[in-house]
Design a protein around this motif. Structure first.
Motif, mmCIF file in Angstrom:
data_model
loop_
_atom_site.group_PDB
_atom_site.id
_atom_site.type_symbol
_atom_site.label_atom_id
_atom_site.label_comp_id
_atom_site.label_asym_id
_atom_site.label_seq_id
_atom_site.Cartn_x
_atom_site.Cartn_y
_atom_site.Cartn_z
ATOM 1 N N LEU A 162 -11.557 0.350 57.666
ATOM 2 C CA LEU A 162 -12.891 1.070 58.335
ATOM 3 C C LEU A 162 -12.310 1.904 59.395
ATOM 4 O O LEU A 162 -12.795 2.927 59.701
ATOM 5 C CB LEU A 162 -13.664 -0.375 58.794
ATOM 6 C CG LEU A 162 -14.220 -0.989 57.762
ATOM 7 C CD1 LEU A 162 -14.954 -2.160 58.532
ATOM 8 C CD2 LEU A 162 -14.871 -0.429 56.636
ATOM 9 N N ARG A 163 -11.530 1.327 60.207
ATOM 10 C CA ARG A 163 -10.925 2.148 61.326
ATOM 11 C C ARG A 163 -10.161 3.388 61.172
ATOM 12 O O ARG A 163 -10.526 4.578 61.240
ATOM 13 C CB ARG A 163 -9.944 1.342 62.134
ATOM 14 C CG ARG A 163 -9.198 2.011 63.316
ATOM 15 C CD ARG A 163 -9.922 2.525 64.341
ATOM 16 N NE ARG A 163 -10.886 1.450 64.867
ATOM 17 C CZ ARG A 163 -11.646 1.717 65.729
ATOM 18 N NH1 ARG A 163 -12.138 2.843 66.046
ATOM 19 N NH2 ARG A 163 -12.540 0.416 66.429
ATOM 20 N N ALA A 171 -13.961 -3.925 62.097
ATOM 21 C CA ALA A 171 -12.724 -2.791 62.384
ATOM 22 C C ALA A 171 -11.822 -3.213 63.425
ATOM 23 O O ALA A 171 -12.188 -3.452 64.615
ATOM 24 C CB ALA A 171 -12.958 -1.480 62.333
#
Ligand SMILES: Cc1ncc(COP(=O)(O)O)c(C=O)c1O
Length: 467
Positions: free
Chosen positions: A246-247, A281
């Motif tokens: 996600l990051r 995240a």
């Protein structure tokens, strides 16, 4: 009044065409048709009085149990005041109060413009359509007419309408309609189960992110948005990925100036251990707080606790401002008759109050820990190739040899056998192919979890005995 189950079945089959069903399986009685008269907590109650534990939360919609009295009362009170009003030119308290509550609890990242506006639709697929159209139209209003493409993940799922299906990659739903679908670019899934041999989930996430980077670079200036299901590709088989993805995806979308659309329709509202999956995240390389904020956030399913259809798409002020103009064509004209329906908004507000009053996320973590304990011995079954969990989602991947390479012969219909075996024992497990999963209402108690675990073990034994 339907007299008995047999009479009911024939009346049903005479007039109804059921969703997501090969009707021939019902007509031949290979797939049971269960008449439901009511629901109580985690139970569904059949017309014959039989009870079924709803381990799939009625298509992942139900959060606090069937007929939850606070939500039911809120809908009844709203129905006596205002059941529906056109949301163009008119407004109502539940729509405004719900938008305020959703924005107050939405994922937030320091230094990023917060989500500030809510656009309603009336089901998950429609919410996805809204987000896709919004991203495309925003660029168009800026004169960036070459940005016509979307990127989605392999094995992702975002709904069944043609736009949502176009960004989905589950062949069972997509393949037949492919000639009708808008072009979509697919990036490799960070799905840890499908990762390369010896690869950790984190390495898999990094490799998949490099794949996303390559697609973004190959189509620089042509893409308006990247859409994903954060943490769990649900319809794709409850396939889970490392939150690092996600990051990395957030950073890549920023670098290429494309919208990041988080489809939290299935995983939002406490399902994965945090209120929203995006919150998990890890911090970026430069440090900071955990959690990413998408540019567009799609919510539905649990939004109303599973009582009524509703979707919400959360956007930033700048996205909204990109549509302000003298011209109506530059406005976001997307509309559905029941957009922001007051009954659905009242149900969703009751859900928000329950989150506030009951410390739901903390309770879910305790329930998830119990699910982990109960699932562990089942994970050792010789046909279970993978046991995975994200909060209150647990999945058992069944294969012929209990390894990752040899699926069951599809003609054995292991999933269908499992469905029937569990149902005969009073539990609704609705496998995705040969993947069994638990995604129960949050109110499931310890005795019900023990029943679920016992029935799952028996079901796997029975369903795989054919192999
Ligand atoms: C991640 C995700 N997005 C979108 C949808 C579509 O929602 P709906 O079935 O309400 O159209 C689903 C449905 O399962 C989903 O899981």
């Amino acid at each position: 009044m339907i007299a008995d189950a047999h009479d009911w079945r024939s009346r049903d089959l005479a007039v109804l065409w059921h969703p997501c069903t090969q009707m021939r399986e019902h007509l031949r009685d290979e797939l049971p048709l269960v008449p439901v008269a009511g629901g109580e907590g985690a139970w569904l109650v059949g017309q014959d009085g039989r009870r079924y534990l709803d381990a799939v939360a009625s298509w992942w919609t139900n959060l606090f149990g069937h007929a939850e009295p606070r939500i039911a009362a809120a809908i009844a009170a709203q129905a006596a005041r205002l059941e529906q009003v056109i949301l163009a030119g008119f407004s109502h308290a539940p729509a405004v109060e719900l938008a305020e509550a959703l924005l107050a609890s939405a994922p937030r990242e320091a230094g990023r413009e917060p989500l500030a506006k809510v656009f309603y639709a009336d089901n998950g697929s429609a919410g996805v359509e809204v987000a896709l159209k919004m991203a495309f139209h925003w660029f168009r209003n800026r004169g960036e007419t070459q940005r016509t493409k979307f990127i989605a993940l392999e094995n992702g799922y975002h709904g069944e309408t043609l736009g949502a299906l176009a960004v989905g990659d589950v062949p069972l739903y997509r393949r037949v309609y492919a000639p009708l679908l808008a072009e979509c670019l697919f990036a490799p899934s960070p799905d840890a189960y499908a990762g390369e041999p010896g690869e950790t989930p984190e390495q898999c996430a990094r490799r998949a992110a490099e794949g996303l980077r390559a697609v973004l670079e190959a189509h620089a200036g042509e893409v308006c948005a990247f859409i994903l299901e954060p943490l769990v590709q649900c319809a794709g088989g409850m396939r889970m990925h490392h939150p690092l993805y996600l990051r990395l995806a957030r950073e890549l979308c920023d670098a290429h100036g494309v919208f990041l659309i988080a489809d939290e329709i299935a995983v939002g509202f406490g399902r994965t251990g945090t209120l929203f999956a995006c919150e998990q995240a890890p911090p970026g390389a430069a440090g900071g707080a955990p959690g990413i904020q998408p540019d567009l956030l799609c919510l539905s399913k649990g939004l109303t606790g599973g009582f009524l259809p509703l979707a919400a798409v959360l956007a930033t002020q700048s996205t909204y401002d990109g549509f302000l103009d003298e011209s109506r064509e530059r406005a976001f004209l997307h509309s559905h008759s029941y957009t922001g329906n007051p009954l659905a908004c009242a149900a969703a507000l009751a859900v928000q109050r329950i989150f506030r009053d009951d410390d739901v996320v903390a309770r879910n973590r305790a329930t998830a820990a119990r699910m982990r304990e109960l699932a562990a011995p089942i994970g050792a079954h010789r046909h279970v190739a993978d046991l995975r969990q994200a909060g209150m989602i647990v999945a058992f991947e069944l294969t012929r040899d209990g390894d990752r390479r040899t699926p069951f012969d599809p003609s054995l219909r292991v999933g269908l056998r499992a469905y029937r075996a569990a149902l005969a024992r009073g539990v609704v497990l609705r496998p995705l192919g040969d993947i069994l999963y638990w995604m129960p209402p949050y109110c499931i108690d310890d005795a019900q979890l023990e029943l679920l675990a016992r029935v799952t073990a028996e079901t796997i034994d029975e369903a795989t005995a054919c192999a």
